[in-house]
Design a protein around this motif. Structure first.
Motif, short mmCIF file in Angstrom:
data_model
loop_
_atom_site.label_atom_id
_atom_site.label_comp_id
_atom_site.label_asym_id
_atom_site.label_seq_id
_atom_site.Cartn_x
_atom_site.Cartn_y
_atom_site.Cartn_z
N ILE A 132 -17.05 86.85 -36.50
CA ILE A 132 -15.90 86.06 -36.95
C ILE A 132 -14.73 86.30 -36.01
O ILE A 132 -14.71 87.26 -35.24
N SER B 251 -9.81 80.09 -53.77
CA SER B 251 -10.23 79.51 -52.50
C SER B 251 -10.08 78.00 -52.48
O SER B 251 -9.64 77.42 -51.48
N THR C 238 -5.95 82.78 -44.50
CA THR C 238 -7.19 83.54 -44.50
C THR C 238 -7.37 84.19 -45.87
O THR C 238 -6.42 84.73 -46.44
N ASP D 46 -13.32 84.42 -46.38
CA ASP D 46 -13.54 84.39 -44.93
C ASP D 46 -14.09 85.72 -44.44
O ASP D 46 -14.76 85.79 -43.41
N GLU E 56 -19.17 81.01 -40.84
CA GLU E 56 -18.34 79.89 -41.28
C GLU E 56 -19.14 78.81 -42.02
O GLU E 56 -18.56 77.96 -42.69
N ARG F 234 -7.79 77.71 -49.31
CA ARG F 234 -8.61 77.92 -48.13
C ARG F 234 -8.32 76.87 -47.07
O ARG F 234 -8.16 75.68 -47.37
#
Length: 340
Positions: free
Chosen positions: A72, A255, A263, A285, A329, A259
């Motif tokens: 990430i 989220s 983050t 994330d 992701e 989102r």
């Protein structure tokens, strides 16, 4: 080094403070605060694991994903894994004192880096706790994130300056520490912050600002409006308020609202790579790991910390491979089944 050796050594060093149970689920240490347990009945600790256990993974093996990517990018840095070390302090009154505060956070920060991750450092009743974390981060070229208790504004800003001087990549406040028993017992003033106070802190630094301890949509939206770049969905390991929901219960609705605009990190009950992929699928994330890394640090030093993070990352890789997910992701709710 293996897990049995780590747990055996940790059990000896943590004797009287942590039983190093086969499954760290809060049953044996309920009410032990200070210590390693959850507040009161310990339900807020236990429910973090129960909330994750309600989800099952939909196994898929007919797909083209051959080598999932666990990497990430956060705060302008690349990491090999979305699994990071949670901020933790109190080796003397929570963990027995067999290793010092400085030794502990050195293990956490350097062990995290060795595994391709990052460690958060914490704050506590003794100013040396925060200072030791900042020193460990400075010793590792700023690779770490100091988290500050919700003290008076001027006290927080003073610690933000220390984080900046250490070259930290981000800084933040664990707002869920507002009612922390161990701080109150040591005469340290902490408390909630309103949206304007948080905005003042965000604007006091150019570093990305992390606000840990978000458990409602309202708090998430206030954090967003205040300019916070990263929130951590967390009930502080069940250590501040009894009978809260688990992080996995509230994460999806939070989220859904924020989102893409900030983050989202989830913290609570992670005991395997399968738990990690569940939280990612629910809207995180990245994730934080707490108590298992205490076992790692006490049982194997920085190598023990690295061992735990590498183990969970390998389990995450396996879970991604067998759910058909090519990279972090792309983890989505469709890989989950929910059981009441």
């Amino acid at each position: 080094m293996n897990w049995n050796d780590i747990t055996k050594e940790a059990k000896e060093k943590l004797k009287g403070y942590c039983r190093v149970c086969p499954v760290c689920d809060g049953r044996m240490c309920a009410g032990e605060v200070p210590g390693m347990g959850g507040m009161g009945t310990g339900e807020a600790f236990k429910v973090n694991l129960k909330a994750l256990a309600r989800y099952r993974l939909r196994m898929r093996a007919v797909h083209g994903v051959k080598k999932p990517d666990t990497g990430i990018r956060l705060w302008g840095r690349d990491f090999k894994t979305p699994i990071m070390a949670a901020p933790m302090t109190g080796t003397t009154y929570n963990m027995g004192g067999q290793i010092t505060e400085q030794e502990f956070i050195d293990h956490i920060i350097s062990g995290s880096i060795d595994s391709g991750s990052i460690g958060f450092s914490g704050d506590g009743a003794d100013p040396a706790m925060f200072d030791s974390g900042v020193q460990a981060i400075k010793n590792n070229q700023g690779q770490g994130i100091p988290i500050i208790k919700p003290r008076a504004q001027e006290e927080i800003v003073k610690r933000i300056r220390s984080a900046e001087e250490a070259g930290a990549m981000a800084v933040g406040v664990d707002i869920d520490g507002a009612g922390l028993v161990t701080m109150a017992l040591k005469g340290q003033a902490v408390g909630p912050k309103d949206k304007h106070e948080i905005k003042e802190l965000v604007q006091s630094t150019d570093l990305p600002f992390v606000l840990k301890g978000i458990m409602t949509i309202d708090d998430a939206l206030d954090a967003l409006e205040a300019g916070v770049s990263t929130i951590v969905v967390s009930n502080h390991g069940g250590r501040v308020l009894d009978h809260t929901p688990g992080a996995a219960e509230v994460l999806p609705e939070i989220s859904e609202m924020v989102r893409g605009r900030m983050t989202i990190i989830a913290d609570g009950g992670v005991r395997s790579g399968s738990d990690v992929i569940k939280l990612l699928a629910l809207g995180a994330d990245a994730v934080l790991v707490g108590r298992p890394l205490i076992t790692g640090a006490f049982g194997g030093g920085k190598e023990g910390v690295s061992f735990v993070l590498n183990k969970y990352t390998q389990e995450l890789f396996q879970a991604m491979l067998l759910t058909g997910v090519p990279d972090v992701e792309k983890v989505c709710p469709g890989i989950l089944d929910h059981r009441d």
